[in-house]
Design a protein around this motif. Structure first.
Motif, mmCIF file in Angstrom:
data_model
loop_
_atom_site.group_PDB
_atom_site.id
_atom_site.type_symbol
_atom_site.label_atom_id
_atom_site.label_comp_id
_atom_site.label_asym_id
_atom_site.label_seq_id
_atom_site.Cartn_x
_atom_site.Cartn_y
_atom_site.Cartn_z
ATOM 1 N N ASP A 124 -19.707 27.427 -15.610
ATOM 2 C CA ASP A 124 -20.896 28.159 -15.486
ATOM 3 C C ASP A 124 -21.044 28.922 -14.252
ATOM 4 O O ASP A 124 -22.267 29.072 -13.822
ATOM 5 N N GLY A 125 -20.105 29.381 -13.553
ATOM 6 C CA GLY A 125 -20.140 30.386 -12.441
ATOM 7 C C GLY A 125 -20.270 29.353 -10.992
ATOM 8 O O GLY A 125 -20.469 29.999 -9.835
ATOM 9 N N ILE A 126 -20.219 27.980 -11.004
ATOM 10 C CA ILE A 126 -20.539 27.419 -10.001
ATOM 11 C C ILE A 126 -18.991 26.608 -9.572
ATOM 12 O O ILE A 126 -18.443 25.865 -10.594
ATOM 13 N N GLN A 127 -18.535 26.885 -8.563
ATOM 14 C CA GLN A 127 -17.080 26.371 -8.008
ATOM 15 C C GLN A 127 -17.475 25.033 -7.412
ATOM 16 O O GLN A 127 -18.450 24.932 -6.483
ATOM 17 N N CYS A 128 -16.446 24.165 -7.333
ATOM 18 C CA CYS A 128 -16.401 22.971 -6.628
ATOM 19 C C CYS A 128 -15.023 22.633 -5.933
ATOM 20 O O CYS A 128 -13.976 22.888 -6.767
ATOM 21 N N THR A 129 -15.059 21.983 -4.790
ATOM 22 C CA THR A 129 -13.620 21.546 -4.273
ATOM 23 C C THR A 129 -14.051 20.222 -3.607
ATOM 24 O O THR A 129 -15.138 19.887 -3.259
ATOM 25 N N GLU A 130 -12.943 19.812 -3.028
ATOM 26 C CA GLU A 130 -12.967 18.507 -2.293
ATOM 27 C C GLU A 130 -11.873 18.527 -1.232
ATOM 28 O O GLU A 130 -10.907 18.976 -1.383
ATOM 29 N N ASN A 131 -12.352 17.958 -0.017
ATOM 30 C CA ASN A 131 -11.351 17.909 0.927
ATOM 31 C C ASN A 131 -10.204 16.822 0.441
ATOM 32 O O ASN A 131 -10.387 15.994 -0.531
ATOM 33 N N GLN A 132 -9.053 16.567 1.083
ATOM 34 C CA GLN A 132 -8.029 15.830 0.706
ATOM 35 C C GLN A 132 -8.308 14.269 0.687
ATOM 36 O O GLN A 132 -7.960 13.728 -0.207
ATOM 37 N N CYS A 153 -15.731 14.771 1.531
ATOM 38 C CA CYS A 153 -16.521 15.957 1.648
ATOM 39 C C CYS A 153 -16.396 16.697 0.409
ATOM 40 O O CYS A 153 -14.915 17.090 -0.159
ATOM 41 N N VAL A 154 -17.381 17.167 -0.332
ATOM 42 C CA VAL A 154 -17.115 17.988 -1.538
ATOM 43 C C VAL A 154 -18.103 19.364 -1.229
ATOM 44 O O VAL A 154 -18.995 19.045 -0.348
ATOM 45 N N SER A 155 -17.704 20.491 -2.040
ATOM 46 C CA SER A 155 -18.479 21.411 -1.779
ATOM 47 C C SER A 155 -18.884 22.229 -3.345
ATOM 48 O O SER A 155 -17.712 21.913 -3.989
ATOM 49 N N ASN A 170 -21.330 15.741 2.591
ATOM 50 C CA ASN A 170 -20.314 14.794 3.309
ATOM 51 C C ASN A 170 -20.579 13.390 3.221
ATOM 52 O O ASN A 170 -21.607 12.688 2.623
ATOM 53 N N PHE A 171 -19.717 12.565 3.823
ATOM 54 C CA PHE A 171 -19.809 11.140 4.078
ATOM 55 C C PHE A 171 -21.275 10.700 4.365
ATOM 56 O O PHE A 171 -21.976 11.410 5.210
ATOM 57 N N HIS A 172 -21.820 9.646 3.717
ATOM 58 C CA HIS A 172 -22.903 9.155 4.211
ATOM 59 C C HIS A 172 -24.118 10.037 3.535
ATOM 60 O O HIS A 172 -25.164 9.966 4.274
#
Length: 103
Positions: A31-39, A43-45, A56-58
């Protein structure tokens, strides 16, 4: 910032985007929202193209808006700049809330 953000809800929305969205080059989209995460997954975005959110963490988080630099925005007072950014963030949070309820 004036909002109260529930990081658990944000992470729930992230998981819904990841599992129910479609795969794109750098992550998933729903629905138009993109998500990614680091390796390492710490950290997710999420982003709608105007506002992005890093979790981020914590359970710390940070919002980024399209106009991060008030000096780069012409003919806008500092108050207008901050109000504009706050409005963008609130609209983004509303999109996440709708997505959370929909899925």
């Amino acid at each position: 910032m004036k909002n109260n953000v529930d990081v658990r809800t944000l992470l729930s929305v992230y998981e819904k985007i990841k599992t129910q969205g479609h795969t794109i080059d750098f992550g998933s989209e729903l629905d138009g929202i993109q998500c990614t995460e680091n390796q390492d997954g710490y950290c997710v975005s999420m982003s709608d193209g105007t506002v992005s959110l890093d979790i981020n963490f914590h359970n710390t988080y940070h919002f980024h808006t399209r106009n991060e630099d008030p000096d780069g925005v012409i003919n806008q007072t500092t108050t207008e700049f901050h109000n504009n950014n706050e409005a963008q963030i609130q609209a983004f949070l509303k999109k996440l809330e709708v997505l959370d309820q929909k899925y």
